[in-house]
Structure formats: structure tokens, C-alpha cells
Write an enzyme that holds these catalytic residues in place. Structure first.
Site, PDB file in Angstrom:
ATOM      1  N   GLY A 241       0.819  -1.208   0.000  1.00  0.00           N
ATOM      2  CA  GLY A 241       0.000   0.000   0.000  1.00  0.00           C
ATOM      3  C   GLY A 241       0.848   1.250   0.000  1.00  0.00           C
ATOM      4  N   PRO A 242       0.224   2.405  -0.236  1.00  0.00           N
ATOM      5  CA  PRO A 242       0.961   3.673  -0.252  1.00  0.00           C
ATOM      6  C   PRO A 242       1.563   3.979   1.119  1.00  0.00           C
ATOM      7  CG  PRO A 242      -1.235   3.916  -1.208  1.00  0.00           C
ATOM      8  CD  PRO A 242      -1.197   2.583  -0.543  1.00  0.00           C
ATOM      9  N   GLY A 244       2.196   5.571   4.692  1.00  0.00           N
ATOM     10  CA  GLY A 244       1.359   6.190   5.708  1.00  0.00           C
ATOM     11  C   GLY A 244      -0.001   5.573   5.896  1.00  0.00           C
ATOM     12  N   GLY A 246      -0.629   2.565   7.283  1.00  0.00           N
ATOM     13  CA  GLY A 246      -0.717   1.747   8.494  1.00  0.00           C
ATOM     14  C   GLY A 246      -0.235   0.325   8.335  1.00  0.00           C
ATOM     15  N   LYS A 247       0.664   0.059   7.403  1.00  0.00           N
ATOM     16  CA  LYS A 247       1.154  -1.312   7.206  1.00  0.00           C
ATOM     17  C   LYS A 247       1.947  -1.791   8.427  1.00  0.00           C
ATOM     18  CE  LYS A 247       3.284  -0.130   3.432  1.00  0.00           C
ATOM     19  NZ  LYS A 247       2.823   1.262   3.311  1.00  0.00           N
ATOM     20  N   GLU A 465      -7.281  33.031 -10.553  1.00  0.00           N
ATOM     21  CA  GLU A 465      -8.021  32.143  -9.650  1.00  0.00           C
ATOM     22  C   GLU A 465      -9.523  32.243  -9.872  1.00  0.00           C
ATOM     23  OE1 GLU A 465      -6.577  29.923  -7.982  1.00  0.00           O
ATOM     24  OE2 GLU A 465      -4.550  30.645  -8.312  1.00  0.00           O
ATOM     25  N   HIS A 468     -10.476  29.837 -12.615  1.00  0.00           N
ATOM     26  CA  HIS A 468     -10.673  28.458 -12.154  1.00  0.00           C
ATOM     27  C   HIS A 468     -12.065  28.297 -11.525  1.00  0.00           C
ATOM     28  CE1 HIS A 468      -6.686  27.056 -13.011  1.00  0.00           C
ATOM     29  NE2 HIS A 468      -6.092  27.904 -12.193  1.00  0.00           N
TER      30      HIS A 468
END
Length: 678
Positions: A241-242, A244, A246-247, A465, A468
Site C-alpha cells: 500500500g501507499p 502512511g 498503516g502497514k 483564480e 478556475h
């Protein structure tokens, strides 16, 4: 099927590349120092030259015959050394220089230094002595032990360096321990996983991953339940997993729930500069684990040692890393058995791991620990908000919607940053605005209040801005607008915040709307300022990457439909398509971007009055919210569930801000009345 690279050495002898071993460098350096010491000449420390004693009369005869090369007089001991010329060594010592060395000398006791100087002056005049006369002040009293000490001093230094080398090899152990502990495992062992104090209750969200890990805990607690039915305990599980998500926390929770010995180490702990050390540490780790079975071995960041082995050694494959991986493969599922040992590993780069490591029997399960969705983010917030003193206006549901794409570590950082912001302003509790400021701080960067901008720059940023915001308001699939700011943050001079809906699938129409919204800033500059600037660089970068992804990977092109050119081969150095196809891709990307740019200019032209009002409000207030845009353009033609929740929240925010503003005005008026009295 993977494309094989041609082998230029096919049919020829196989070349074995020599292994690089730092031990040989240290050994050769120390051996060289020892040889220099043993063979050094002259009268320095460690010199080993032949010498003999002679009377003063013989000394005078030697000098008169021209045997003297140089003379060293010791004033304190009333002695001198006469070094003999190379061609006259045999005349005095009856041996050649191979036996005596290159600089043998004669020891002579003298009565007076003045007599020696007078004699040598006379010999210089007669051209019988042309060498150098020098003096030394070496005192008596050193004796045998003093000479022995000075002779052995270089050897003692060499031995000290050798001991220091092995202490560094052994991680600070003693001389013997350092030599023999270099191949020992560096894993940290917990006799009971409960010592970590972490259980599944401390892991919020990740219901699927926790269910998979719970089965492993059941295996360790009650193996008979599964073995009676003929099942086998799994060998290992790989957490993917990416960063951060929680692995590592999940692995600690498994150890805490199972209550069995837990070995923890990083993949980089196997990697060492010495050949064979990594494989030795792998074997030692599993040997310790066998003695503590049933137990858990956790290897964090396993990609450091488990990377796919190179198919061509000539391309610079690291033999030591591959040997370590081979040892790990054998220990996990080789000829021997490791019953009762479960190997857990974590990585965020599973695509780089060797296929032999991922097969069933080694890592039986690949457990994907993904970024938390909306409901899981609520659970994560609930865990991290427990230690905080919260105000009544904090809504976990709103915070979870404000943090799409955040990992568990990011959410923990948001909570901590909100507490720091509240403490900075001397608040008694952490409020909703503190969390919003924390999210802005993490996404956009630190607010630069001291950055100086001219009025023209400020207006240009406001127009950009506002472009957008206008485009996102009038495109169906664009994300709902939260607020727009022209306050500089980090590297950005302005930013727009959106509340994206979490879609599992992205349609082509939604991606084109997002692309059009990104190009709205550049289009507004061209239409309403008359020139373009570098402020749209990040927008153009994101747009270009998205367009190439749609065409090359998602097959959303008119000329290249339903074709994916994604290639995950690690050692592939060529594009998986021809130059002709690359030209078609470039043309399609340019066409797609230009179409959305023209579309953005059309939308801005239709609503140029509203855009101008929006830009003016931005110049005056620097920050505007969704309700300000709604007052100008009216209700958005397309509403979603997220927008309905956002609309209610924005109304509450507007009422709160108006109330705070009223209190501020009352306080200023009160202070103004009290000022004349003082």
C-alpha cells in the site's frame, strides 16, 4: 510475454565478474604498513640496520680512508655513529649490503665533542670527509625496554587500527565479538507481542486488511482448529500500500493480538558492504525464530532486499543483494521446513519485488492496505481526536470530507497541526477553523504574509483564480468549490480548494471537465489581461500528464481508441510503441488540450461580468467562499450530495464569521470609547 534482450556474449565463454570485497582493501593497507616498517631504512623508528663498535683510533682511520658517509654525534652520551658508504661496507663489515642493509653504522665512544669537530674540520680541508655532521640529544636510561618500546610502537599502532576496524564491523562489539558477530541478525525481538501495547482496536479503518490479519492471529492462537480440517498455517503475508496507510501498525497489532514472540527488522538491515553478511543474517534470523516458534518475523521495507533479480549480470546486478534474496527465498520455503514461523513484510513498491518471492508458499497472501475512503477517514479521525480538547463546532463528517486522498499518517498530522495552531492563538479548545487552517497548511503550505506583491500582480492572480472558480461552477463533473484564495502559500501565489467526490471510476467527460477547469486560469489571463504569465505552469503540467494518461493508458483517443501502452518492465529501455505512434499521441494530446482551452474561453466569455465581480471581491478580501460565487452566478446548475452537505456547512460558516465580525466591531468600539478616558 517479456521481451528478451539480446546477449552479445551468446555462444562464448561465460564471464564471472569478480566480487568486490572491502576486507581486501583493509588487509592490503595494513600489510603494506607492516612491510614498510620492516624494510624502512635510516635511523628512524623501526630501522633495522647492522652496526658494530670501534675505538676512536679506528674511527679516525676510517674517516681518513674516506669510508664515512655521514656522522651523528650524541652530546649527552659522548658517542657518535659513523654511517658507512655503500662501496666500503665490505671493507668494515666483511659482508655485502644484502646482509647489513643499505645504511650500516659504526658506534664510537669519544672523549670530547670539540676534538671530533676539530678532526672533522681537518678532514674536510683534505677532502677526505664530505658528508654531513649532525647532532642528537638522546639520553641514557631507556635501556633495553625503552628501545623495545620504540621498536614495537609502529606494530602497536597497526594492531590498534586492526582492532578498530573489527569493532566497526561488529557494530561496537569487542575485538572477538566484532569479528564473529558481523553475520548475526540485527532483528529486535519482543518475547511477547503484547509488549508493544498495540491491538486491532488501535487500527482504524482497513476492515478488509484487519480481517485477513485476524485469520493469521487465529492460526497462531488455535492452530488445531484449521489443521483438523487438513489446512496448513500460511507461510507469510505481504502488506502492500501507499506510504502512511498503516502497514507497520497492522503488523504490530498482529503481534499484540497473538501474544507470540515478534522479530522486527528493516530490509536494509540485511544489506552490508561485506560479501556474504546479508545471507548470514537471514540464516541467523530464521535460526533464532525456529527456537522461539511459533513466532512472527516482520521485515519492513522488504523492497530493499527483495528487488527483482537482474536477468543480465553485465548490467550491474548486485551479487551481494541477490545472494541475500536467495537465502531469504530458501529459508521461507526451501528444502527445510520452518513450521510455526509466519513472515510478514511491508512495502509500497510491490511491482519491484522478485516474482519468486511473491509466489504462494512464501507470501501466500498479498494484503492491500489502501488509502482510507470517507467512512474509514471518519474512524481514523475518531482515533486521533481522542487526546484533543475539541470545541463544539468540530464535525468529524465534515473533516473527513475535507481530506480526500489523505492517508492515516496525514490525518494524524492534521490533528496535531490543528492543536498547534490553537495553542499558538492561546485558545482553550481546538475548533473547526483550526482544522481547516491545518488542512490548508498541509495542502498549500505555510501562508506567506510578508510576501510583497504589486497591485498589478495581485489583480492578475485574482483574475487567474477567478477563472478556475468560474469554469468549475459551470462544468457538470467538476469538483464542488470550497473557497478561493490569493494569499501566497508555499510556492503557489494563489489556490482554489475543492471538495471532490470519491468516484471509483473516472469517465472521459469528467476528466475533460477537470482539464477545462485547470486551463481556466490561463484562459482568463489571455481574455481579460491581454497577456499570459508563468502562473499557470502547475496547471499546464497537470493537464499535460492527464492528457497523456488518457491517450496512452486509458485508450480515450479518437485516433488511438481502446489501446493501452502501459509497460511495467523494470529493465525495459525502449518505448512500447513506434515513433509514428508517438507522433500521433503528441498530436492527440495537443488537440485535446486546445479543445478544452477554447471551451474554457467560451465559458469565460459568456460569464465575463460575473468573472469580473468575482476577481474584484478577491482583490478586496483575498479569500472568497462558495456562497460568494453563488451570489454572483446563482445556484450551480448541477448539484451533488457532497455539494448539498457543503452548502449547509458554508451557511453555518458564514453565520459564524458574521457573528465573530460583529463581536470584533463591538470590541473595537468599546476600546475606542475607553481610550480618551486613559
Amino acid at each position: 510475454m517479456e521481451k528478451q534482450r539480446p546477449n552479445n556474449n551468446a555462444g562464448g565463454p561465460k564471464m564471472n565478474m569478480p566480487k568486490f570485497n572491502m576486507n581486501w582493501i583493509y588487509f592490503v593497507a595494513i600489510l603494506t604498513l607492516a612491510m614498510l616498517y620492516m624494510t624502512s631504512s635510516g635511523d628512524g623508528i623501526g630501522a633495522s640496520q647492522a652496526h658494530t663498535e670501534a675505538s676512536y683510533t679506528d674511527f679516525k682511520a676510517f674517516v681518513e680512508r674516506g669510508y664515512a658517509d655521514k656522522i651523528v654525534v650524541n652530546k649527552n652520551q659522548n658517542t657518535l655513529k659513523m654511517y658507512v658508504k655503500a662501496e666500503h661496507i665490505r671493507d668494515i663489515f666483511k659482508q655485502g649490503h644484502q646482509q647489513t642493509g643499505t645504511s650500516p653504522y659504526v658506534d664510537v665512544e669519544i672523549g670530547s665533542v670539540d676534538q671530533v669537530e676539530q678532526f672533522l674540520d681537518k678532514m674536510r680541508e683534505e677532502k677526505k670527509f664530505t658528508g654531513k655532521l649532525s647532532y642528537e640529544n638522546k639520553r641514557e636510561g631507556g635501556g633495553f625496554f625503552g628501545d623495545l618500546f620504540y621498536s614495537l610502537l609502529p606494530l602497536l599502532i597497526i594492531i590498534g587500527l586492526w582492532m578498530l576496524l573489527f569493532r566497526r564491523m561488529g557494530g561496537g562489539a569487542g575485538f572477538g565479538g566484532g569479528m564473529f558477530s558481523v553475520g548475526k541478525s540485527k532483528a529486535k525481538m519482543y518475547e511477547k507481542g503484547g509488549e508493544l501495547g498495540i491491538t486491532f482496536k488501535d487500527v482504524a479503518g482497513q476492515a478488509g486488511a484487519k480481517q485477513e490479519m485476524q485469520e493469521i492471529v487465529d492460526f497462531l492462537k488455535n492452530p488445531q482448529k484449521y489443521t483438523e480440517l487438513g489446512g496448513k498455517i500460511p507461510k507469510g503475508a505481504l502488506l502492500v500500500g501507499p506510504p502512511g496507510t498503516g502497514k507497520t501498525l497492522l503488523a504490530k497489532a498482529v503481534a499484540g493480538e497473538a501474544g507470540v514472540p515478534f522479530f522486527s527488522m528493516s530490509g536494509s538491515d540485511f544489506v552490508e558492504m561485506f560479501v556474504g553478511v546479508g545471507a548470514s543474517r537471514v540464516r541467523d534470523l530464521f535460526e533464532q525464530a525456529k527456537q522461539k516458534a511459533p513466532c512472527i518475523i516482520f521485515i519492513d521495507e522488504i523492497d530493499a532486499v527483495g528487488r527483482a533479480r537482474s536477468k543480465n549480470p553485465a548490467m550491474g546486478g548486485n551479487d551481494e543483494r541477490e545472494n541475500t534474496l536467495n537465502a531469504l527465498l530458501t529459508e521461507m520455503d526451501g528444502f527445510g521446513t520452518n513450521s510455526g514461523i509466519i513472515t510478514l513484510a511491508a512495502t509500497n513498491r510491490a511491482d519491484m519485488l522478485d516474482s519468486a518471492l511473491l509466489r504462494a508458499g512464501r507470501f501466500d497472501r498479498q494484503i492491500h492496505v489502501d488509502l482510507p475512503d470517507l467512512n474509514e477517514r471518519k474512524e481514523v479521525f475518531a482515533v486521533h481526536l481522542k487526546p484533543l480538547k475539541l470545541a463544539d463546532d468540530v464535525d468529524i463528517d465534515f473533516l473527513a470530507r475535507q481530506t480526500p486522498g489523505f492517508s492515516g499518517a496525514d490525518i494524524a498530522n492534521v490533528c496535531n497541526e490543528a492543536a498547534l495552531i490553537a495553542a499558538r492563538f492561546n485558545r482553550e479548545k481546538v475548533g473547526k477553523q483550526d482544522f481547516l487552517d491545518a488542512v490548508d497548511r498541509i495542502i498549500g503550505g505555510l501562508e506567506k504574509k510578508t510576501k510583497v506583491m504589486t497591485e498589478s500582480e495581485k489583480r492578475s492572480i485574482a483574475i487567474h483564480e477567478a477563472g478556475h472558480a468560474t469554469i468549475s461552477w459551470f462544468t457538470e463533473f467538476a469538483n464542488p468549490l470550497v473557497k478561493v484564495s490569493i494569499v501566497p502559500r508555499g510556492q503557489a501565489l494563489g489556490a482554489a480548494w475543492y471538495l471532490p467526490e470519491e468516484r471509483v471510476l473516472q469517465t472521459k467527460e469528467a476528466m475533460l471537465d477537470e482539464m477545462c477547469s485547470l486551463l481556466g486560469g490561463r484562459a482568463a489571463e489571455e481574455l481579460f489581461i491581454g497577456h499570459i504569465s508563468t502562473g499557470a505552469m502547475n496547471d499546464l503540467e497537470r493537464t499535460t500528464k492527464q492528457a497523456y494518461g488518457m491517450i496512452a493508458y486509458a485508450g480515450m483517443s479518437e485516433k488511438l481508441p481502446n489501446v493501452c501502452y502501459y509497460n511495467n518492465a523494470e529493465y525495459q529501455f525502449q518505448k512500447p510503441y513506434s515513433e509514428t505512434t508517438a507522433k500521433i499521441m503528441d498530436d492527440e494530446v495537443l488537440r485535446m488540450i486546445n479543445e478544452q482551452y477554447d471551451r474554457a474561453k467560451r465559458i469565460l466569455t459568456e460569464h465575463k461580468e460575473g468573472h469580473a465581480q468575482l476577481a474584484q471581491i478577491l482583490v478586496e478580501r483575498e479569500v472568497i467562499f462558495a456562497e460568494d460565487v453563488e451570489k454572483i452566478f446563482g445556484k450551480r446548475p448541477w448539484t451533488s450530495r457532497a455539494e448539498e452537505l457543503l452548502e449547509a456547512q458554508m451557511r453555518a460558516d458564514a453565520e459564524r464569521m458574521a457573528e465573530e465580525r460583529g463581536k470584533q466591531l463591538e470590541l473595537e468600539a468599546k476600546e475606542a470609547k475607553e481610550e480618551p478616558k486613559k
